[in-house]
Design a protein around this motif. Structure first.
Motif, PDB file in Angstrom:
ATOM      1  N   GLY A 157       0.968  -1.236   0.019  1.00  0.00           N
ATOM      2  CA  GLY A 157       0.061   0.113   0.185  1.00  0.00           C
ATOM      3  C   GLY A 157       0.914   1.259  -0.057  1.00  0.00           C
ATOM      4  N   GLY A 158       2.135   1.054   0.091  1.00  0.00           N
ATOM      5  CA  GLY A 158       3.207   2.450   0.392  1.00  0.00           C
ATOM      6  C   GLY A 158       3.885   2.347  -1.097  1.00  0.00           C
ATOM      7  N   LEU A 159       3.615   1.652  -2.061  1.00  0.00           N
ATOM      8  CA  LEU A 159       4.378   1.584  -3.235  1.00  0.00           C
ATOM      9  C   LEU A 159       4.915   3.123  -3.866  1.00  0.00           C
ATOM     10  CD1 LEU A 159       3.307  -1.512  -5.214  1.00  0.00           C
ATOM     11  CD2 LEU A 159       5.491  -1.291  -3.820  1.00  0.00           C
ATOM     12  N   HIS A 160       3.586   3.832  -3.928  1.00  0.00           N
ATOM     13  CA  HIS A 160       3.595   5.204  -4.427  1.00  0.00           C
ATOM     14  C   HIS A 160       4.773   5.926  -3.575  1.00  0.00           C
ATOM     15  CE1 HIS A 160       0.794   5.427  -1.623  1.00  0.00           C
ATOM     16  NE2 HIS A 160       0.645   6.934  -1.317  1.00  0.00           N
ATOM     17  N   ASN A 180      11.547   5.674  -6.794  1.00  0.00           N
ATOM     18  CA  ASN A 180      12.507   5.266  -7.423  1.00  0.00           C
ATOM     19  C   ASN A 180      12.966   4.004  -7.300  1.00  0.00           C
ATOM     20  OD1 ASN A 180      13.282   8.103  -8.157  1.00  0.00           O
ATOM     21  ND2 ASN A 180      14.181   8.535  -6.132  1.00  0.00           N
ATOM     22  N   ALA A 181      12.091   3.109  -6.775  1.00  0.00           N
ATOM     23  CA  ALA A 181      12.455   1.719  -6.353  1.00  0.00           C
ATOM     24  C   ALA A 181      11.988   1.018  -7.480  1.00  0.00           C
ATOM     25  CB  ALA A 181      11.645   1.362  -5.147  1.00  0.00           C
ATOM     26  N   THR A 182      12.727  -0.268  -7.978  1.00  0.00           N
ATOM     27  CA  THR A 182      12.292  -1.266  -8.745  1.00  0.00           C
ATOM     28  C   THR A 182      12.022  -2.320  -7.732  1.00  0.00           C
ATOM     29  OG1 THR A 182      14.211  -0.884 -10.466  1.00  0.00           O
ATOM     30  CG2 THR A 182      13.522  -3.020 -10.130  1.00  0.00           C
ATOM     31  N   LEU A 183      10.861  -2.946  -8.155  1.00  0.00           N
ATOM     32  CA  LEU A 183      10.205  -3.857  -7.386  1.00  0.00           C
ATOM     33  C   LEU A 183      10.532  -5.468  -7.874  1.00  0.00           C
ATOM     34  CD1 LEU A 183       6.679  -2.599  -7.620  1.00  0.00           C
ATOM     35  CD2 LEU A 183       8.588  -1.924  -6.271  1.00  0.00           C
ATOM     36  N   HIS A 184      11.061  -6.452  -6.653  1.00  0.00           N
ATOM     37  CA  HIS A 184      11.214  -7.675  -7.085  1.00  0.00           C
ATOM     38  C   HIS A 184       9.942  -8.493  -6.856  1.00  0.00           C
ATOM     39  CE1 HIS A 184      15.329  -6.841  -7.454  1.00  0.00           C
ATOM     40  NE2 HIS A 184      15.184  -6.136  -6.369  1.00  0.00           N
ATOM     41  N   LEU A 185       9.264  -9.196  -7.530  1.00  0.00           N
ATOM     42  CA  LEU A 185       7.833  -9.652  -7.427  1.00  0.00           C
ATOM     43  C   LEU A 185       7.646 -10.950  -8.166  1.00  0.00           C
ATOM     44  CD1 LEU A 185       5.160  -8.865  -6.240  1.00  0.00           C
ATOM     45  CD2 LEU A 185       4.682  -8.027  -8.788  1.00  0.00           C
ATOM     46  N   GLN A 186       6.917 -11.675  -7.367  1.00  0.00           N
ATOM     47  CA  GLN A 186       6.854 -13.046  -8.163  1.00  0.00           C
ATOM     48  C   GLN A 186       5.605 -12.761  -9.346  1.00  0.00           C
ATOM     49  OE1 GLN A 186       7.620 -16.397  -7.721  1.00  0.00           O
ATOM     50  NE2 GLN A 186       9.056 -15.796  -6.159  1.00  0.00           N
ATOM     51  N   ALA A 187       5.973 -13.419 -10.475  1.00  0.00           N
ATOM     52  CA  ALA A 187       4.835 -13.321 -11.580  1.00  0.00           C
ATOM     53  C   ALA A 187       3.450 -13.954 -11.109  1.00  0.00           C
ATOM     54  CB  ALA A 187       5.460 -13.966 -12.732  1.00  0.00           C
ATOM     55  N   ALA A 188       3.568 -15.012 -10.293  1.00  0.00           N
ATOM     56  CA  ALA A 188       2.225 -15.465  -9.946  1.00  0.00           C
ATOM     57  C   ALA A 188       1.293 -14.466  -9.199  1.00  0.00           C
ATOM     58  CB  ALA A 188       2.478 -16.836  -9.174  1.00  0.00           C
ATOM     59  N   GLU A 189       2.117 -13.626  -8.547  1.00  0.00           N
ATOM     60  CA  GLU A 189       1.361 -12.851  -7.646  1.00  0.00           C
ATOM     61  C   GLU A 189       0.698 -11.589  -8.436  1.00  0.00           C
ATOM     62  OE1 GLU A 189      -0.317 -10.935  -4.096  1.00  0.00           O
ATOM     63  OE2 GLU A 189       0.217 -12.812  -4.844  1.00  0.00           O
ATOM     64  N   MET A 190       1.323 -11.144  -9.520  1.00  0.00           N
ATOM     65  CA  MET A 190       0.726 -10.095 -10.626  1.00  0.00           C
ATOM     66  C   MET A 190      -0.410 -10.571 -11.233  1.00  0.00           C
ATOM     67  SD  MET A 190       0.873  -7.089 -11.335  1.00  0.00           S
ATOM     68  CE  MET A 190       2.358  -5.984 -11.748  1.00  0.00           C
ATOM     69  N   ALA A 191      -0.295 -11.894 -11.741  1.00  0.00           N
ATOM     70  CA  ALA A 191      -1.216 -12.649 -12.498  1.00  0.00           C
ATOM     71  C   ALA A 191      -2.508 -12.749 -11.448  1.00  0.00           C
ATOM     72  CB  ALA A 191      -0.702 -13.992 -12.840  1.00  0.00           C
ATOM     73  N   TYR A 192      -2.357 -13.022 -10.423  1.00  0.00           N
ATOM     74  CA  TYR A 192      -3.382 -13.286  -9.308  1.00  0.00           C
ATOM     75  C   TYR A 192      -4.002 -12.052  -8.976  1.00  0.00           C
ATOM     76  CZ  TYR A 192      -5.832 -14.334  -4.877  1.00  0.00           C
ATOM     77  OH  TYR A 192      -6.630 -14.734  -3.906  1.00  0.00           O
ATOM     78  N   ALA A 193      -3.579 -11.067  -8.797  1.00  0.00           N
ATOM     79  CA  ALA A 193      -3.927  -9.663  -8.334  1.00  0.00           C
ATOM     80  C   ALA A 193      -4.776  -9.016  -9.658  1.00  0.00           C
ATOM     81  CB  ALA A 193      -3.007  -8.577  -8.020  1.00  0.00           C
ATOM     82  N   GLY A 212      -5.695   0.635  -6.457  1.00  0.00           N
ATOM     83  CA  GLY A 212      -4.779   1.666  -6.561  1.00  0.00           C
ATOM     84  C   GLY A 212      -3.626   1.096  -6.506  1.00  0.00           C
ATOM     85  N   HIS A 213      -3.127   0.284  -5.492  1.00  0.00           N
ATOM     86  CA  HIS A 213      -1.937  -0.171  -5.117  1.00  0.00           C
ATOM     87  C   HIS A 213      -1.620  -1.125  -6.408  1.00  0.00           C
ATOM     88  CE1 HIS A 213      -3.279  -0.001  -0.757  1.00  0.00           C
ATOM     89  NE2 HIS A 213      -2.892   1.160  -1.158  1.00  0.00           N
ATOM     90  N   ILE A 214      -2.622  -1.933  -6.908  1.00  0.00           N
ATOM     91  CA  ILE A 214      -1.991  -2.642  -8.239  1.00  0.00           C
ATOM     92  C   ILE A 214      -1.943  -1.940  -9.394  1.00  0.00           C
ATOM     93  CG2 ILE A 214      -3.129  -4.723  -9.523  1.00  0.00           C
ATOM     94  CD1 ILE A 214      -2.731  -5.142  -6.500  1.00  0.00           C
ATOM     95  N   CYS A 215      -2.512  -0.874  -9.604  1.00  0.00           N
ATOM     96  CA  CYS A 215      -2.261   0.176 -10.476  1.00  0.00           C
ATOM     97  C   CYS A 215      -0.966   0.674 -10.555  1.00  0.00           C
ATOM     98  CB  CYS A 215      -3.321   1.127 -10.787  1.00  0.00           C
ATOM     99  SG  CYS A 215      -4.863   0.554 -11.203  1.00  0.00           S
ATOM    100  N   GLN A 222       2.134   0.671 -13.245  1.00  0.00           N
ATOM    101  CA  GLN A 222       2.668   1.587 -14.003  1.00  0.00           C
ATOM    102  C   GLN A 222       4.100   1.462 -13.596  1.00  0.00           C
ATOM    103  OE1 GLN A 222       0.915   4.784 -11.593  1.00  0.00           O
ATOM    104  NE2 GLN A 222      -0.561   5.156 -13.156  1.00  0.00           N
ATOM    105  N   ARG A 223       4.472   0.922 -12.468  1.00  0.00           N
ATOM    106  CA  ARG A 223       6.149   0.517 -12.181  1.00  0.00           C
ATOM    107  C   ARG A 223       6.492  -0.264 -13.575  1.00  0.00           C
ATOM    108  NH1 ARG A 223       8.356   2.081  -7.355  1.00  0.00           N
ATOM    109  NH2 ARG A 223       6.332   3.272  -7.010  1.00  0.00           N
ATOM    110  N   LEU A 224       5.668  -1.315 -13.579  1.00  0.00           N
ATOM    111  CA  LEU A 224       6.077  -2.308 -14.771  1.00  0.00           C
ATOM    112  C   LEU A 224       6.104  -1.826 -15.865  1.00  0.00           C
ATOM    113  CD1 LEU A 224       6.294  -5.342 -15.877  1.00  0.00           C
ATOM    114  CD2 LEU A 224       3.745  -5.095 -16.182  1.00  0.00           C
TER     115      LEU A 224
END
Length: 267
Positions: A101-104, A108-121, A138-141, A145-147
């Protein structure tokens, strides 16, 4: 030469005390008893790098969910001499509101994320109110946007982020939930995030009620034990006991984990 170990810190930014054990465990005979929850981010530093694990959530999300925070996640890093703009790497364990919820706040941060989590969300499971409840659109958006800005690195299962820092997809609580394994002076430590909200989840193999795959959650408890040098180096995602077992460092909301617990305890 052995590579240096990493420092690891738990950073508490919120809590919820009006909870019962029924909110924490699917099967519990003492379901009406109070059971408080803390909310943490984690910071890993060493080898010239600072890696934030999760971001917490901000005051707007706190108001929307009526779950107040005690500290703004960006301000919570001030004792490290860091501003939100200084953070260039975030391991996102999963995309629930209290972890992403605080990504925004960290532009300047690059995110390390599992592909399965983005697909799920972003997939058909979100058609169900129950499964969608821990997420905020909004957090998913923001993650998307970071992607599109070229600032997401995806993983499919186990992966190395740095020498001595690895991620491990566990699932269960969320489809692409990942835990973080860190080499420390106390041994291999595992930041379980929500693969284990509380020590008791692992110790008694008691599942947490918010779950997309119960078998993955239960299997994950064994995975956490396998990854850690000893059970006491599994750090659950929401347990107030973390503040009892590990020393305060720099400020009252920060506890240093990499030196190990201040006393032994059963797990």
């Amino acid at each position: 030469m052995t590579s240096p170990d990493w420092e690891v810190y738990a950073i508490k930014y919120a809590d919820r005390n009006a909870r019962t054990r029924a909110d924490s465990f699917i099967f519990d005979d003492n379901h009406d008893a109070p059971h408080a929850m803390d909310y943490f981010m984690w910071l890993i530093r060493g080898q010239g790098r600072v890696i934030l694990v999760d971001t917490g959530y901000d005051s707007a999300e706190a108001a929307a969910r009526d779950r107040p925070i005690r500290l703004d996640p960006g301000a919570a890093l001030a004792p490290f001499g860091l501003t939100p703009e200084d953070v260039t790497e975030i391991i996102v364990t999963h995309l629930h509101y209290d972890h992403a919820g605080g990504l925004h706040l960290f532009p300047n941060a690059t995110l390390h994320l599992q592909a399965a989590e983005m697909a799920y969300a972003t997939g058909p499971c979100m058609c169900h109110d129950t499964l969608r409840m821990p997420f905020t659109a909004g957090h998913i958006c923001e993650a998307i946007q970071r992607l599109y800005a070229g600032k997401v690195t995806f993983y499919d299962g186990d992966a190395q982020i740095a020498d001595g820092v690895t991620v491990h997809c566990i699932g269960g609580h969320s489809r692409g939930l990942q835990a973080v394994r860190v080499r420390t002076q106390a041994g291999w430590m595992v930041l379980a995030s929500d693969a284990a909200h509380f020590y008791e989840n692992v110790a008694a193999e008691k599942p947490f009620p918010i779950v997309v795959d119960l078998q993955d959650m239960l299997d994950g408890f064994a995975t956490l034990r396998r990854l850690a040098s000893r059970p006491q180096l599994i750090v659950p995602g929401h347990d107030p006991l973390v503040r009892t077992y590990f020393d305060t460092a720099m400020a009252s909301h920060i506890h240093r984990l990499d030196v190990g617990p201040v006393r032994d305890f059963a797990m």
